[in-house]
Design an enzyme around this catalytic site. Structure first.
Site, mmCIF file in Angstrom:
data_model
loop_
_atom_site.group_PDB
_atom_site.id
_atom_site.type_symbol
_atom_site.label_atom_id
_atom_site.label_comp_id
_atom_site.label_asym_id
_atom_site.label_seq_id
_atom_site.Cartn_x
_atom_site.Cartn_y
_atom_site.Cartn_z
ATOM 1 N N SER A 1 0.857 -1.190 0.000
ATOM 2 C CA SER A 1 0.000 0.000 0.000
ATOM 3 C C SER A 1 0.887 1.232 0.000
ATOM 4 O O SER A 1 2.064 1.160 0.377
ATOM 5 C CB SER A 1 -0.844 -0.002 1.279
ATOM 6 N N TYR B 1 -3.066 0.612 10.826
ATOM 7 C CA TYR B 1 -2.988 0.159 9.432
ATOM 8 C C TYR B 1 -1.630 0.508 8.816
ATOM 9 O O TYR B 1 -0.994 -0.325 8.167
ATOM 10 C CB TYR B 1 -4.110 0.795 8.611
HETATM 11 N N1 LIG Z 1 -8.673 0.156 -1.356
HETATM 12 C C1 LIG Z 1 -7.557 0.871 -1.186
HETATM 13 O O1 LIG Z 1 -7.583 2.121 -1.224
HETATM 14 C C2 LIG Z 1 -6.223 0.168 -0.989
HETATM 15 C C3 LIG Z 1 -5.060 0.912 -1.167
HETATM 16 C C4 LIG Z 1 -3.830 0.282 -0.991
HETATM 17 C C5 LIG Z 1 -3.772 -1.055 -0.641
HETATM 18 N N2 LIG Z 1 -4.929 -1.755 -0.454
HETATM 19 C C6 LIG Z 1 -4.809 -3.172 -0.095
HETATM 20 O O2 LIG Z 1 -5.461 -3.957 -1.074
HETATM 21 C C7 LIG Z 1 -5.835 -5.211 -0.501
HETATM 22 C C8 LIG Z 1 -7.255 -5.529 -0.902
HETATM 23 O O3 LIG Z 1 -8.113 -4.540 -0.381
HETATM 24 P P1 LIG Z 1 -9.384 -3.970 -1.207
HETATM 25 O O4 LIG Z 1 -9.308 -2.503 -1.159
HETATM 26 O O5 LIG Z 1 -9.492 -4.659 -2.502
HETATM 27 O O6 LIG Z 1 -10.561 -4.370 -0.183
HETATM 28 P P2 LIG Z 1 -11.800 -5.371 -0.315
HETATM 29 O O7 LIG Z 1 -12.412 -5.372 1.044
HETATM 30 O O8 LIG Z 1 -12.634 -5.025 -1.492
HETATM 31 O O9 LIG Z 1 -11.122 -6.800 -0.597
HETATM 32 C C9 LIG Z 1 -10.543 -7.567 0.418
HETATM 33 C C10 LIG Z 1 -11.086 -8.986 0.333
HETATM 34 O O10 LIG Z 1 -10.373 -9.759 1.307
HETATM 35 C C11 LIG Z 1 -11.316 -10.579 1.970
HETATM 36 N N3 LIG Z 1 -10.813 -10.893 3.294
HETATM 37 C C12 LIG Z 1 -10.877 -10.116 4.412
HETATM 38 N N4 LIG Z 1 -10.321 -10.760 5.443
HETATM 39 C C13 LIG Z 1 -9.890 -11.955 4.983
HETATM 40 C C14 LIG Z 1 -9.240 -13.060 5.572
HETATM 41 N N5 LIG Z 1 -8.950 -13.061 6.886
HETATM 42 N N6 LIG Z 1 -8.924 -14.127 4.795
HETATM 43 C C15 LIG Z 1 -9.254 -14.132 3.479
HETATM 44 N N7 LIG Z 1 -9.885 -13.127 2.870
HETATM 45 C C16 LIG Z 1 -10.198 -12.051 3.614
HETATM 46 C C17 LIG Z 1 -12.603 -9.762 2.018
HETATM 47 O O11 LIG Z 1 -13.751 -10.590 2.206
HETATM 48 C C18 LIG Z 1 -12.570 -9.088 0.649
HETATM 49 O O12 LIG Z 1 -13.254 -9.844 -0.338
HETATM 50 C C19 LIG Z 1 -5.596 -5.068 1.003
HETATM 51 O O13 LIG Z 1 -4.396 -5.726 1.347
HETATM 52 C C20 LIG Z 1 -5.463 -3.575 1.207
HETATM 53 O O14 LIG Z 1 -4.662 -3.271 2.332
HETATM 54 C C21 LIG Z 1 -6.168 -1.183 -0.623
#
Ligand SMILES: NC(=O)c1ccc[n+]([C@@H]2O[C@H](COP(=O)([O-])OP(=O)(O)OC[C@H]3O[C@@H](n4cnc5c(N)ncnc54)[C@H](O)[C@@H]3O)[C@@H](O)[C@H]2O)c1
Length: 282
Positions: free
Chosen positions: A143, A156
């Site tokens: 991230s 976080y």
């Molecule tokens: N959205 C943002 O702005 C952003 C920015 C930078 C990094 N990220 C990173 O991207 C990754 C995905 O996040 P996203 O934004 O797509 O969110 P999201 O919530 O849409 O997707 C995350 C998925 O992970 C699943 N999940 C949650 N806990 C879990 C577990 N214990 N075991 C297995 N699956 C699990 C959830 O059900 C969900 O489907 C994360 O690592 C997040 O830190 C997100």
């Protein structure tokens, strides 16, 4: 030409958001993909769309046994595992320390670190033997919060800095056989969730002066050199590159920053080129 033809990948948290976009793109690039999530309905949807090119399993990245079951599924269904995308993650509602109830810290810390840090370590541990067999690779979703403050709260941001440490240490430990790299998205339009334990302390990001407090897209654009609020699909090329044994064979311990240029934000202006057109052509 596809970049992942014949490869077998496993994407954790692949039911929505960035993970889901990676699944869609990996399939388009010729991979067969095992998709894990804790939400079975999201997995049903992935299977409805991709059919036998994917195999899905409800698996929690905090559980070694769940992760082993997902790896076993890859081997049973597709014969091997080439790429692990350790993507599942949890936010912290941008909770700042001053607002965190002391009694909430324990639970929130455990929930966020268990998924964002331990979940990566456990997933790699479960996949390691298969990745050694195939000389495969790991791609970890990091991230902007692996590098900069204020893309989340203290828990976080600390967890994503720690996940960067996991990438670097494992890239060292597993070389020369298994490559380990990261992709670090910036703010992205997903349904990203946070633990309930943080309660009302995390009120979400505070927008810069002059930006509507309810308009997250405007706030992100205002602070991003490329003037964008990314969609999940904007990052998938980076995951394809990092996961491709042909296209990134010399890369390990690297992070592809796909964050709209946060590293080149200026001290006087977020971006220097807003008026390039008028300076060149008027
Ligand atoms: N959205 C943002 O702005 C952003 C920015 C930078 C990094 N990220 C990173 O991207 C990754 C995905 O996040 P996203 O934004 O797509 O969110 P999201 O919530 O849409 O997707 C995350 C998925 O992970 C699943 N999940 C949650 N806990 C879990 C577990 N214990 N075991 C297995 N699956 C699990 C959830 O059900 C969900 O489907 C994360 O690592 C997040 O830190 C997100």
């Amino acid at each position: 030409m596809t970049w992942l033809g014949g490869e077998v990948a496993l994407v954790t948290g692949g039911g929505s958001g960035i993970g889901r976009a990676v699944v869609d793109r990996y399939v388009a690039e010729g991979a067969r993909v095992v998709v894990t999530d804790i939400d079975s309905e999201r997995l049903d949807e992935v299977r409805d769309i991709h059919g036998d090119t994917v195999a899905t399993i409800v698996a929690d990245v905090r559980s070694y046994d769940d992760c082993v079951a997902a790896v076993d599924l890859a081997v049973d269904r597709f014969g091997k595992l080439d790429v692990l995308v350790a993507n599942a993650g949890l936010g912290d509602r941008f909770a700042e320390l001053v607002d965190l109830e002391p009694s909430a810290i324990d639970t929130a810390f455990r929930q966020v670190f268990d998924i964002n840090v331990k979940g990566v370590i456990v997933s790699v541990k479960a996949a390691l033997a298969q990745l050694v067999r195939t000389h495969g690779s790991v791609v970890v979703t990091l991230s902007n919060s692996s590098f900069y403050p204020d893309g989340g709260g203290v828990i976080y941001v600390a967890s994503k800095h720690a996940a960067l440490g996991v990438v670097r240490q494992l890239a060292h430990e597993l070389a020369p056989t298994v490559r380990v790299n990261g992709v670090s998205p910036g703010a992205t339009e997903t349904g990203f969730t946070s633990p309930s334990g943080i309660g009302a302390a995390g009120k979400g990001p505070r927008n810069p002066p002059g930006v509507d407090p309810n308009d997250r897209a405007a706030a992100v654009r205002a602070t991003t050199p490329l003037d964008m609020f990314a969609q999940p699909s904007d990052h998938t090329g980076a995951y394809v590159l990092a996961g491709s044994r042909v296209q990134s064979s010399a890369m390990t311990g690297s992070v592809i920053e796909t964050d709209g240029g946060l590293g080149v934000r200026g001290l006087r202006r977020v971006r220097g080129g807003d008026d390039l057109g008028s300076r060149l052509f008027d």
